[in-house]
Write a protein that holds these residues in place. Structure first.
Motif, mmCIF file in Angstrom:
data_model
loop_
_atom_site.group_PDB
_atom_site.id
_atom_site.type_symbol
_atom_site.label_atom_id
_atom_site.label_comp_id
_atom_site.label_asym_id
_atom_site.label_seq_id
_atom_site.Cartn_x
_atom_site.Cartn_y
_atom_site.Cartn_z
ATOM 1 N N THR A 98 0.847 -1.194 0.000
ATOM 2 C CA THR A 98 0.000 0.000 0.000
ATOM 3 C C THR A 98 0.880 1.240 0.000
ATOM 4 O O THR A 98 2.027 1.195 0.408
ATOM 5 C CB THR A 98 -0.917 0.041 1.243
ATOM 6 N N ALA A 102 -0.600 1.420 5.658
ATOM 7 C CA ALA A 102 -1.515 0.494 6.332
ATOM 8 C C ALA A 102 -1.144 -0.930 5.922
ATOM 9 O O ALA A 102 -0.671 -1.175 4.821
ATOM 10 C CB ALA A 102 -2.959 0.783 5.927
ATOM 11 N N ARG A 104 -2.227 -4.428 4.717
ATOM 12 C CA ARG A 104 -3.383 -4.959 3.980
ATOM 13 C C ARG A 104 -3.114 -6.409 3.615
ATOM 14 O O ARG A 104 -2.085 -6.726 3.006
ATOM 15 C CB ARG A 104 -3.621 -4.121 2.731
ATOM 16 N N GLU A 106 -5.038 -9.752 1.722
ATOM 17 C CA GLU A 106 -6.117 -9.940 0.757
ATOM 18 C C GLU A 106 -6.183 -11.387 0.299
ATOM 19 O O GLU A 106 -5.177 -12.062 0.191
ATOM 20 C CB GLU A 106 -5.831 -9.028 -0.438
ATOM 21 N N VAL A 113 -10.685 -8.742 2.535
ATOM 22 C CA VAL A 113 -9.591 -7.796 2.717
ATOM 23 C C VAL A 113 -9.498 -7.452 4.200
ATOM 24 O O VAL A 113 -10.483 -7.056 4.811
ATOM 25 C CB VAL A 113 -9.830 -6.499 1.899
ATOM 26 N N TRP A 114 -8.310 -7.606 4.767
ATOM 27 C CA TRP A 114 -8.043 -7.259 6.163
ATOM 28 C C TRP A 114 -7.175 -6.011 6.160
ATOM 29 O O TRP A 114 -6.094 -5.995 5.577
ATOM 30 C CB TRP A 114 -7.330 -8.406 6.865
ATOM 31 N N LEU A 115 -7.661 -4.935 6.771
ATOM 32 C CA LEU A 115 -6.907 -3.693 6.879
ATOM 33 C C LEU A 115 -6.514 -3.487 8.326
ATOM 34 O O LEU A 115 -7.365 -3.538 9.216
ATOM 35 C CB LEU A 115 -7.741 -2.500 6.419
ATOM 36 N N GLN A 116 -5.242 -3.231 8.555
ATOM 37 C CA GLN A 116 -4.724 -3.030 9.904
ATOM 38 C C GLN A 116 -4.110 -1.644 9.979
ATOM 39 O O GLN A 116 -3.132 -1.348 9.296
ATOM 40 C CB GLN A 116 -3.691 -4.106 10.204
ATOM 41 N N SER A 121 -8.405 -2.368 13.321
ATOM 42 C CA SER A 121 -8.367 -3.200 12.122
ATOM 43 C C SER A 121 -9.793 -3.491 11.702
ATOM 44 O O SER A 121 -10.724 -3.363 12.504
ATOM 45 C CB SER A 121 -7.633 -4.513 12.397
ATOM 46 N N HIS A 126 -14.810 -7.514 -0.233
ATOM 47 C CA HIS A 126 -14.708 -6.627 -1.397
ATOM 48 C C HIS A 126 -15.758 -6.977 -2.455
ATOM 49 O O HIS A 126 -16.289 -6.096 -3.122
ATOM 50 C CB HIS A 126 -13.300 -6.728 -1.980
ATOM 51 N N ARG A 131 -18.540 -4.330 5.164
ATOM 52 C CA ARG A 131 -17.628 -4.688 6.249
ATOM 53 C C ARG A 131 -18.152 -5.923 6.956
ATOM 54 O O ARG A 131 -19.323 -5.986 7.314
ATOM 55 C CB ARG A 131 -17.498 -3.546 7.243
#
Length: 183
Positions: A98, A102, A104, A106, A113-116, A121, A126, A131
């Motif tokens: 990214t 962040a 990410r 996937e 998709v995991w966003l931390q 988080s 997607h 969410r």
């Protein structure tokens, strides 16, 4: 000035917490998780950049809002990849680069998709555009979130104050007399 120093510390704190959290060994329950047959991975190697992102991933059972829990464990057979479990669903996740910093993870096949971030988080689907889990926080992320509530970051339109060392401050001249010409 104090807010900017505090924010600098808050930006460094998560990396220290990440370093401590990421080195913990997964629990017996996390080691016992098996990769679903439907998600058998080709054993391609990840780039060095992807492996650097993988080192920042927080592992373990992470509590989320609405009594959800997301469990993340390193993939036993593929370094740099992770097994993400929520409820009865399991997904093999791999790091994605990214531009924001962040973390990410996937799974292109399932669309998960995991966003931390530093303060929380979240898990997103997607493909469905929703969410799945939000407000997931490790103890380190919770500390950052509480600090952000106490001292919010400076706004984009707030003036920037640059502090000068005392030896660089020039003394101001006394009151000046302004002479105007009148006819």
């Amino acid at each position: 000035m104090f807010k900017r120093i505090l924010w600098s510390v808050l930006l460094v704190l998560p990396s220290l917490v990440l370093a401590q959290t990421a080195t913990k060994a997964p629990s017996a329950k996390m080691r016992a998780l098996k990769v679903p047959a439907a998600e058998a991975l080709p054993l391609t190697e990840l780039s060095a950049e992807h492996l650097l992102v993988a080192q920042k991933v927080l592992v373990g059972a992470i509590p989320c809002e609405l009594s959800n829990t997301v469990a993340i464990a390193p993939h036993a057979e593929s370094p740099g990849r992770f097994l993400l479990t929520i409820g009865r669903q399991q997904h093999v996740m791999e790091p994605v680069l990214t531009s924001t910093g962040a973390v990410r993870l996937e799974n292109a096949a399932s669309g998960m998709v995991w966003l931390q971030l530093t303060n929380k988080s979240m898990l997103m689907d997607h493909k469905q555009g929703k969410r799945v889990a939000d407000g997931c926080m490790t103890p380190g992320q919770q500390l950052v979130a509480e600090a952000m509530e106490r001292t919010p970051p400076p706004g984009l339109l707030d003036p920037v104050v640059v502090a000068q060392p005392a030896d660089e401050v020039k003394p101001q001249a006394g009151p000046q007399t302004v002479v105007t010409a009148t006819k």
